[in-house]
Design an enzyme around this catalytic site. Structure first.
Site: not given
Ligand code: ADP
Ligand code: MG
Length: 496
Positions: A108, A177, A230
């Site tokens: 982001r 992160s 993060d």
């Molecule tokens: P990141 O950890 O990649 O920085 P996010 O905090 O947005 O990004 O988390 C994304 C992760 O959250 C996805 O890889 C998935 O494992 C989990 N996730 C996203 N949407 C859902 C959902 N509807 N149900 C369960 N897990 C989810």
């Molecule tokens: Mg994240």
């Protein structure tokens, strides 16, 4: 004629008999298969059990590992990294700042116009870009060039509502992160990639200079003013809105936690930070491991076949990258040993990571009487059709076992942090806030509810009312921008 008729009758009877034998056999076989499937489910349930006593042991182990990691370098699986963040946001921050959040499936870019105590966050905008999978295992330059190009694009589309005083350089907080050993607030070397990233040449390098070089290659005039994890960003962002935030936990693709520690409680840094009372510690708790963790054969084989065997064991039990994959492994066993999906194993079930945690949560949260969400995920994702209702019910049970274990262990980890901070004592009735964020926590409602109720269960009736879990929605971006603001090259000017 009669002879022929008798003959026909005999043949018919024999056929009918054979058919009924087959039906009985098939029924028997089906019931054997189902019994085997139930045995596999039951075994999983027992191995994944997290009774309160076990959770307390996990929490205590977390506290002990925290002590060990603070006492000496390499003293624990928990790195307990110093972040150089000793001033959390106060709300006085002013100006236009940027943040870049790289940490998993997406990154982001954020811009925020801060207006100090009176105006707070005047305006904030963010864009999310998914990282092409080939860049996660490609070359360092390719990855950072891609990111810098997106930042350049983001900045070039800025409206006039965002204002940078003339003659000033743009400043950015870089949320990165992955485990980094910080050398100052704005520099740090990568210890290792996690969460499916693997670019050997970046390990051991200063990630800020990697990013800065890519920014220069884009011809952008932008200074990386702070490097934060993060969790640290989430803690800072949470603190901006609520002064009682003392820890942050991310439950997304991976998992990690950061918390505020008293500097005098950090033996390995005695004398290093004489002017600072508090320091944010990045625990890197994804690497936590303890004999009390309820590990199964599925977890062991997932770990053995992963990019980082033996590492990030807690993360592999708890985070969004892995929950769907654990489920796939159990389903594969059910297909191979209990023929739950027919005589042959559906080929897609053999593909690692084909079943994602969002698929799992939508099956788990399927409230329809015929469980048609489960049926449609099976069809769309795994190419499996015609599952019986009782099979679909079993799938929901599996989701529940795997996600409850993850949520309850996360709660135990949080309890471990509170214990380290001395906030689990009934005498110290201070309001204590934990900022949580990440897609798993945000979107998987049953996971989140289980985490919250388990934390209350571990803390008990006396303490639980004082501990609040908040969702710091994308707090890490704001937090990184706030930390960049406090580390701005112009902050001296601002004061005078
Ligand atoms: P990141 O950890 O990649 O920085 P996010 O905090 O947005 O990004 O988390 C994304 C992760 O959250 C996805 O890889 C998935 O494992 C989990 N996730 C996203 N949407 C859902 C959902 N509807 N149900 C369960 N897990 C989810
Ligand atoms: Mg994240």
């Amino acid at each position: 004629m009669r002879k022929a008729a008798v003959g026909t009758a005999v043949v018919c009877a024999a056929t009918a008999c054979a058919v009924s034998v087959l039906i009985v056999r098939r029924r028997m076989r089906n019931s054997c298969r189902w019994a085997r499937a139930e045995a596999i489910l039951k075994e999983l349930e027992e191995k994944c059990a997290t009774p309160i006593g076990k959770l307390r042991q996990v929490a205590d182990a977390m506290t002990m590992e925290m002590h060990a990691g603070l006492a000496s370098e390499g003293g624990s699986k928990l790195k307990m990294l110093i972040t150089y963040v000793d001033n959390l946001p106060t709300g006085d921050e002013k100006g236009l700042f940027y943040a870049l959040d790289l940490g998993g499936t997406n990154f982001r870019v954020i811009r925020v116009q801060l207006g100090g105590k009176e105006l707070g966050v005047i305006k904030q905008e963010a864009e999310e870009v998914s990282i092409p999978p080939h860049l996660m295992i490609g070359s360092s330059n390719e990855l950072f060039d891609f990111i810098a190009a997106e930042v350049a694009r983001f900045i070039s589309s800025e409206s006039e509502e965002f204002q940078l005083p003339t003659g000033r350089q743009r400043e950015l907080g870089f949320t990165f992160s992955f485990p980094v050993r910080q050398t100052s607030l704005s520099s740090g070397t990568l210890i290792k990639w996690t969460k499916g990233f693997s670019i050997d040449e970046t390990v051991g390098e200063d990630v800020v200079s990697e990013l800065t070089k890519a920014i220069d290659r884009q011809g952008l005039d932008l200074r990386v003013a702070a490097l934060v994890n993060d969790t640290v960003g989430t803690l800072a962002g949470g603190r901006f809105y609520d002064k009682d935030v003392v820890a942050a936990v991310i439950l997304g693709t991976g998992t990690n936690a950061a918390y505020v520690e008293r500097v005098h409680a950090i033996p390995k840094w005695h004398g290093l930070f004489p002017n600072s009372g508090e320091m944010v510690i990045n625990m890197e708790w994804g690497n936590f491991r303890s004999s009390h963790l309820p590990l199964t054969d599925y977890d062991d084989s997932l770990d053995a076949e992963s990019l980082n065997p033996g590492e990030q064991i807690f993360e592999k039990l708890v985070s969004g990258m892995y929950l769907g994959e654990i489920l796939r492994r159990v389903l594969l066993k059910l297909a191979e040993e209990a023929f739950l999906f027919g005589d042959t194993v559906p080929p897609k079930l053999r593909i690692p990571f084909i079943l994602r945690t969002p698929h799992m949560s939508s099956m788990h949260e399927d409230t329809s009487s015929d469980l048609h969400v489960v049926a449609s995920k099976f069809k769309d994702v795994l190419g499996i059709t015609g599952t019986a209702l009782k099979t679909r019910k079993m799938v929901v049970d599996l989701c529940n076992i795997i996600s409850s274990r993850a949520a309850r262990l996360s709660a135990a980890g949080i309890a471990g942090i509170l214990k380290k901070q001395g906030r689990e004592f009934t005498l110290e009735r201070q309001r204590t806030v934990i900022a949580l964020d990440g897609g798993l926590f945000e979107h998987y409602t049953l996971f989140r509810k289980s985490l919250e109720s388990t934390l209350a269960e571990i803390l008990g009736n006396e303490v639980a009312p004082f501990v609040v879990v908040i969702h710091a929605n994308d707090g890490s971006g704001l937090g990184a921008a706030l930390i960049a603001a406090s580390n701005s090259q112009y902050s001296e000017l601002e004061v005078s």
